[in-house]
Motif scaffolding. Structure first.
Motif, PDB file in Angstrom:
ATOM      1  N   ASN A  53       0.813  -1.222   0.000  1.00  0.00           N
ATOM      2  CA  ASN A  53       0.000   0.000   0.000  1.00  0.00           C
ATOM      3  C   ASN A  53       0.844   1.269   0.000  1.00  0.00           C
ATOM      4  OD1 ASN A  53       0.890  -0.172   2.603  1.00  0.00           O
ATOM      5  ND2 ASN A  53      -1.107  -0.028   3.565  1.00  0.00           N
ATOM      6  N   LEU A  54       2.147   1.158   0.262  1.00  0.00           N
ATOM      7  CA  LEU A  54       3.026   2.322   0.151  1.00  0.00           C
ATOM      8  C   LEU A  54       3.272   2.700  -1.307  1.00  0.00           C
ATOM      9  CD1 LEU A  54       5.786   1.389   2.766  1.00  0.00           C
ATOM     10  CD2 LEU A  54       3.960   3.073   3.043  1.00  0.00           C
ATOM     11  N   TYR A  55       3.192   1.707  -2.196  1.00  0.00           N
ATOM     12  CA  TYR A  55       3.575   1.911  -3.592  1.00  0.00           C
ATOM     13  C   TYR A  55       2.429   1.753  -4.593  1.00  0.00           C
ATOM     14  CZ  TYR A  55       8.000   1.528  -1.240  1.00  0.00           C
ATOM     15  OH  TYR A  55       9.043   1.718  -0.361  1.00  0.00           O
ATOM     16  N   VAL A  56       1.273   1.305  -4.108  1.00  0.00           N
ATOM     17  CA  VAL A  56       0.103   1.137  -4.973  1.00  0.00           C
ATOM     18  C   VAL A  56      -1.095   1.769  -4.285  1.00  0.00           C
ATOM     19  CG1 VAL A  56      -1.447  -0.531  -6.090  1.00  0.00           C
ATOM     20  CG2 VAL A  56       1.001  -1.036  -5.895  1.00  0.00           C
ATOM     21  N   ASP A  57      -1.775   2.650  -5.006  1.00  0.00           N
ATOM     22  CA  ASP A  57      -2.981   3.271  -4.474  1.00  0.00           C
ATOM     23  C   ASP A  57      -4.138   2.285  -4.642  1.00  0.00           C
ATOM     24  OD1 ASP A  57      -4.454   5.328  -3.329  1.00  0.00           O
ATOM     25  OD2 ASP A  57      -4.929   6.243  -5.262  1.00  0.00           O
ATOM     26  N   ASN A  58      -4.801   1.940  -3.552  1.00  0.00           N
ATOM     27  CA  ASN A  58      -5.932   0.995  -3.570  1.00  0.00           C
ATOM     28  C   ASN A  58      -5.546  -0.391  -4.090  1.00  0.00           C
ATOM     29  OD1 ASN A  58      -7.841   2.868  -2.548  1.00  0.00           O
ATOM     30  ND2 ASN A  58      -7.996   3.787  -4.597  1.00  0.00           N
ATOM     31  N   VAL A  59      -4.741  -1.101  -3.314  1.00  0.00           N
ATOM     32  CA  VAL A  59      -4.347  -2.469  -3.667  1.00  0.00           C
ATOM     33  C   VAL A  59      -5.596  -3.346  -3.677  1.00  0.00           C
ATOM     34  CG1 VAL A  59      -2.974  -4.475  -2.987  1.00  0.00           C
ATOM     35  CG2 VAL A  59      -2.091  -2.160  -2.575  1.00  0.00           C
ATOM     36  N   PRO A  60      -5.891  -4.038  -4.788  1.00  0.00           N
ATOM     37  CA  PRO A  60      -7.044  -4.940  -4.807  1.00  0.00           C
ATOM     38  C   PRO A  60      -6.864  -6.050  -3.763  1.00  0.00           C
ATOM     39  CG  PRO A  60      -6.252  -4.528  -7.038  1.00  0.00           C
ATOM     40  CD  PRO A  60      -5.225  -3.968  -6.096  1.00  0.00           C
ATOM     41  N   GLU A  61      -7.911  -6.354  -3.016  1.00  0.00           N
ATOM     42  CA  GLU A  61      -7.838  -7.358  -1.941  1.00  0.00           C
ATOM     43  C   GLU A  61      -7.340  -8.714  -2.441  1.00  0.00           C
ATOM     44  OE1 GLU A  61      -8.067  -7.596   1.504  1.00  0.00           O
ATOM     45  OE2 GLU A  61      -7.958  -5.441   1.232  1.00  0.00           O
ATOM     46  N   VAL A  62      -7.731  -9.087  -3.658  1.00  0.00           N
ATOM     47  CA  VAL A  62      -7.349 -10.396  -4.183  1.00  0.00           C
ATOM     48  C   VAL A  62      -5.826 -10.513  -4.324  1.00  0.00           C
ATOM     49  CG1 VAL A  62      -7.551  -9.794  -6.651  1.00  0.00           C
ATOM     50  CG2 VAL A  62      -7.979 -12.139  -5.900  1.00  0.00           C
TER      51      VAL A  62
END
Length: 192
Positions: free
Chosen positions: A69-78
């Protein structure tokens, strides 16, 4: 468990990365060229060393999925399930990269990230406390090295630090699987 020598090797590599240097290191797949993925000057040097245009994005290595989550905005839960249950190294391309060097991110704003489960590279990532560039230790267009001894001398001379650990191993020498995961959980297999 890592040996005292391996931990010292990691300490040296971390010091170089934090100073903006380039390292050559063993990963969970093949030997890689790496640097601080948030440092645009270091990333530019990796492109130059590989003789690769920066229109071909590089991937990042993380030591834990907690860092995603530091490097991706809105990490998909899957994504977390895919990482946990992967039976071999898996690189996932995510939309909406952030906090990375702009020249590392693809034109569409995506970034490829692999969470390593291999002890040496995982410890290296965790001690760097940031994403590491991880690209194969070869000149662009040339074959990826199957082992340390297959790395071209010009690459060994071009980096600031060459890890001493695992040089004698004959690894599986296979790149990771790659899939693209959209923000809407759509999965596309790029490389099995």
């Amino acid at each position: 468990m890592l040996t005292k020598e391996q931990l010292q090797d990691i300490s040296e590599a971390v010091s170089v990365v934090k100073r903006g240097g380039i390292i050559l290191y063993p990963t969970d797949t093949i030997w890689g060229i790496g640097c601080d993925a948030t440092n645009p000057e270091a990333v530019a040097r990796v492109y130059a060393i590989k003789q690769r245009t920066d229109s071909k994005a590089l991937i990042c290595l993380l030591g834990s999925d907690a860092s995603l989550n530091l490097y991706v905005d809105n990490v998909p839960e899957v994504a977390y399930d895919l990482i946990e249950f992967a039976t071999k190294p898996l690189t996932i391309i995510y939309d909406n990269a952030r906090n990375l060097a702009p020249n590392l991110v693809a034109e569409d704003g995506s970034v490829g990230i692999r969470v390593t489960k291999e002890e040496f590279s995982q410890t290296l990532c965790m001690r760097c406390k940031r994403a590491l560039v991880s690209t194969s230790a070869n000149i662009s267009g040339q074959p990826s090295p199957a082992s340390f001894r297959d790395i071209p001398a010009e690459l060994l001379a071009a980096v600031d630090y060459v890890c001493t650990s695992r040089r004698d191993e004959k690894p599986q020498a296979k790149p990771s699987s790659i899939m693209k995961l959209s923000a809407s959980n759509e999965i596309k297999i790029i490389r099995e």
